[in-house]
Design an enzyme around this catalytic site. Sequence first.
Site, PDB file in Angstrom:
ATOM      1  CE  LYS A 266      -4.976   8.942 -24.596  1.00  0.00           C
ATOM      2  NZ  LYS A 266      -5.173  10.239 -23.987  1.00  0.00           N
TER       3      LYS A 266
ATOM      4  CE1 TYR B 141      -4.228   1.756   0.720  1.00  0.00           C
ATOM      5  CE2 TYR B 141      -2.668   3.340   1.635  1.00  0.00           C
ATOM      6  CZ  TYR B 141      -3.935   3.044   1.170  1.00  0.00           C
ATOM      7  OH  TYR B 141      -4.894   4.016   1.149  1.00  0.00           O
TER       8      TYR B 141
ATOM      9  CG  HIS C  23     -18.137  12.605 -26.626  1.00  0.00           C
ATOM     10  ND1 HIS C  23     -18.058  13.653 -25.736  1.00  0.00           N
ATOM     11  CD2 HIS C  23     -17.016  11.891 -26.460  1.00  0.00           C
ATOM     12  CE1 HIS C  23     -16.918  13.567 -25.077  1.00  0.00           C
ATOM     13  NE2 HIS C  23     -16.265  12.507 -25.501  1.00  0.00           N
TER      14      HIS C  23
ATOM     15  CG  PHE D  85      -8.179  15.415 -24.434  1.00  0.00           C
ATOM     16  CD1 PHE D  85      -8.329  14.883 -25.709  1.00  0.00           C
ATOM     17  CD2 PHE D  85      -8.569  14.646 -23.355  1.00  0.00           C
ATOM     18  CE1 PHE D  85      -8.860  13.617 -25.887  1.00  0.00           C
ATOM     19  CE2 PHE D  85      -9.099  13.370 -23.529  1.00  0.00           C
ATOM     20  CZ  PHE D  85      -9.248  12.857 -24.791  1.00  0.00           C
ATOM     21  CG  ASP D  86     -12.791  14.678 -24.665  1.00  0.00           C
ATOM     22  OD1 ASP D  86     -11.682  14.361 -24.195  1.00  0.00           O
ATOM     23  OD2 ASP D  86     -13.574  13.851 -25.155  1.00  0.00           O
TER      24      ASP D  86
ATOM     25  CG  ASP E  17      -3.051  17.265 -21.618  1.00  0.00           C
ATOM     26  OD1 ASP E  17      -2.657  16.141 -21.251  1.00  0.00           O
ATOM     27  OD2 ASP E  17      -4.206  17.477 -22.034  1.00  0.00           O
TER      28      ASP E  17
ATOM     29  CB  ALA F 167      -1.582  12.109 -23.764  1.00  0.00           C
TER      30      ALA F 167
HETATM   31  C1  PLP Z   1      -6.233  11.025 -23.346  1.00  0.00           C
HETATM   32  C2  PLP Z   1      -5.923  12.395 -23.039  1.00  0.00           C
HETATM   33  C3  PLP Z   1      -6.262  12.958 -21.795  1.00  0.00           C
HETATM   34  C4  PLP Z   1      -7.085  12.222 -20.750  1.00  0.00           C
HETATM   35  O1  PLP Z   1      -6.479  11.057 -20.363  1.00  0.00           O
HETATM   36  P1  PLP Z   1      -7.282   9.763 -19.886  1.00  0.00           P
HETATM   37  O2  PLP Z   1      -6.210   8.786 -19.603  1.00  0.00           O
HETATM   38  O3  PLP Z   1      -8.156   9.335 -21.030  1.00  0.00           O
HETATM   39  O4  PLP Z   1      -8.078  10.120 -18.706  1.00  0.00           O
HETATM   40  C5  PLP Z   1      -5.877  14.250 -21.546  1.00  0.00           C
HETATM   41  N1  PLP Z   1      -5.219  14.970 -22.459  1.00  0.00           N
HETATM   42  C6  PLP Z   1      -4.880  14.462 -23.662  1.00  0.00           C
HETATM   43  C7  PLP Z   1      -4.138  15.309 -24.644  1.00  0.00           C
HETATM   44  C8  PLP Z   1      -5.231  13.171 -24.009  1.00  0.00           C
HETATM   45  O5  PLP Z   1      -4.922  12.692 -25.216  1.00  0.00           O
END
Ligand code: PLP
Length: 463
Positions: free
Chosen positions: A260, A73, A452, A126-127, A217, A219
Site C-alpha cells: 500500500k 542471502y 471470499h 483487516f481480514d 497495522d 498499511a
Molecule cells: C493489506 C492489509 C493487510 C495485509 O497485507 P497483505 O500485504 O495483503 O498481506 C493488513 N492490514 C491492512 C490494514 C491492510 O490494508
Amino acid sequence: MNKKYVAEPYRIKMVEPIFETTREQRIELLKNAGYNPFSLRSEDVYVDLLTDSGTGAMSQEQWAHMMTADEAYAGSKSFYKLDGVVKHITGYKYFIPAHQGRGAEQIVLPQLVTKKGMYFISNIHFDTTRAHVELAGARAIDCVIEECFQIDLDHPFKGNFDLKKLDEIIIEKGKENIAGIIMTITNNSAGGQPVSFENMVEVQKISKKYGITLLIDGARYAENAFFIKEREKGFSDKSILDIARMTFDLADIFMMSAKKDGLVNMGGIIAIKDNEHLFKLCQTYIVPYEGFPTYGGLSGRDMEALAQGLMEALDMRFLTHRIDQIRYLGDMLKEAGVPIQYPIGGHAVFVDCGKIAPHIPYDQYPALSVTNALYIEAGVRGVEIGSLLLGRDPDTHVNLKSPIEFMRLTIPRRLYTYQHLDVVGKAMIEVFKHRDQLTGYEFSYESPMLRHFTSTFKPVKKG
Ligand SMILES: *Cc1c(COP(=O)(O)O)cnc(C)c1O
C-alpha cells in the site's frame, strides 16, 4: 484540489495495454469464474479496482534502484538501505522485512498470544489480521465508533476507536487476557477512514494504563497522516513525516503491508520500538516462515524499490493527487445519488450496496451482486466488503451479518487517469439506475477460511 488546472502529477513513460470485452463475453466470463470476481483473469478486466494492494505503478527512481540491488542471502546492502529508511520514518530500533502484510502478521501476532482465551482489540481488524489472530488461537474484537456505520454522517475521523467501549472490553475480558490493541490506520474495512491523532493518544493512554502492547497495522499510515494534516487542529504546518513519526511514537510495534503506502508490488515490514526480547523471537520465527532476517521473503530488488517507495509516499504532491482521485470518483457517484461512505476515505470509494439492493438479504450478498453487475456493465472490477468477507463465527459457524454491505472501488496508486475513473463512475451510475433488477447469490462451493477469495456462487432464482 483548489487549483484551476488539475491533472496527474506525473507523465507516462511506459505503457501497458488494457482490453475491452463485450457484454456477452463478460456474462460468460463471470459465469466461468463462479460469479466470484477474484476468479476473473485480469486480462478480462478493463479497469481493475479490486485492490490498491501491490497494484500501483513504480517510479523511474524505484526501477533504477532495482538495478543496483544486492542479492546476497545475508547482510545485503539493499537490506541495510531499507533498514535505514524504516528506522528514519518510524524512529524504532528494530526492523525485519516480510514478504507482505500477512507475512508480518504471522510472525508478530503469535508471539503476543501467550495462553488460551486471549483477545486482540482493533478499531476494525483487516481480514488477514483477523485470520492470523484466530490462527494464533486468539479472538478478534472490533471497537470502532458508532459514527463509522452512519454512512451519510460527516465525521472527519470515522476510523476512530470507541474509547469508552475499549475500556469496557478490557475490563470485561480482563487486561491479562488482552494480547494487544491494534490501531488500523487508515481503517481499511470501514472505508479507508482515518484515525485522529487525538484518538490514538487516548488509545495509547488506555494501553499504558493496563500494560497492553499497542500495535499499528499501518498499511496506509501516510494517507492517515495526510488526513490528520488536513483535518486536525494544530497539524496543518507539520510534514507528513513529522505526523507519521508522532504516530509511531505512540505504539510498540508496527506491521505494514508495504504493498500500500510502500508503493511497491510486494513487501512487508515488521518494526519494533525497543522490545529486544520480542525482536529476537520474531527474528527466530521469520527464518522458517519468511526467510533469513535480512531478506524476510524479499529479493534485494524488492528492498531497493521499497526503500525508495516509502519516501515517495510521504510526498505531499503525491498524496494530494492520490486523495483527489478518490474524491473525484466519490463525488461523481454521490452527485448521482449513489449511497457511499462519506466523507470519502483514503484509498477507495465504498458503495453501500445494502441501500442499493435492500431486497437482497445479507446472506445472499448484495455487494457481490452490485460488484458482478458492474463488471458486466463495463468490465470494471470492484470487491465485496460485507457479510461475504466477514465470514462465519469461528466458534458457532453462524453466518455473520456485516453492519454495512459495501462494495469497495479501490484506486491503485499512480495507475489510472481521471478518464478511467469516468468509465467507472458512469458504469456504476448505470448499475444504480437498474438496481431493482439485481439478484442475490448463494454458494455452490464455500471455502472454509477467507472464503471470499476462492468460493464459487450461483445466482439465486427470483421466486
Ligand atoms: C493489506 C492489509 C493487510 C495485509 O497485507 P497483505 O500485504 O495483503 O498481506 C493488513 N492490514 C491492512 C490494514 C491492510 O490494508
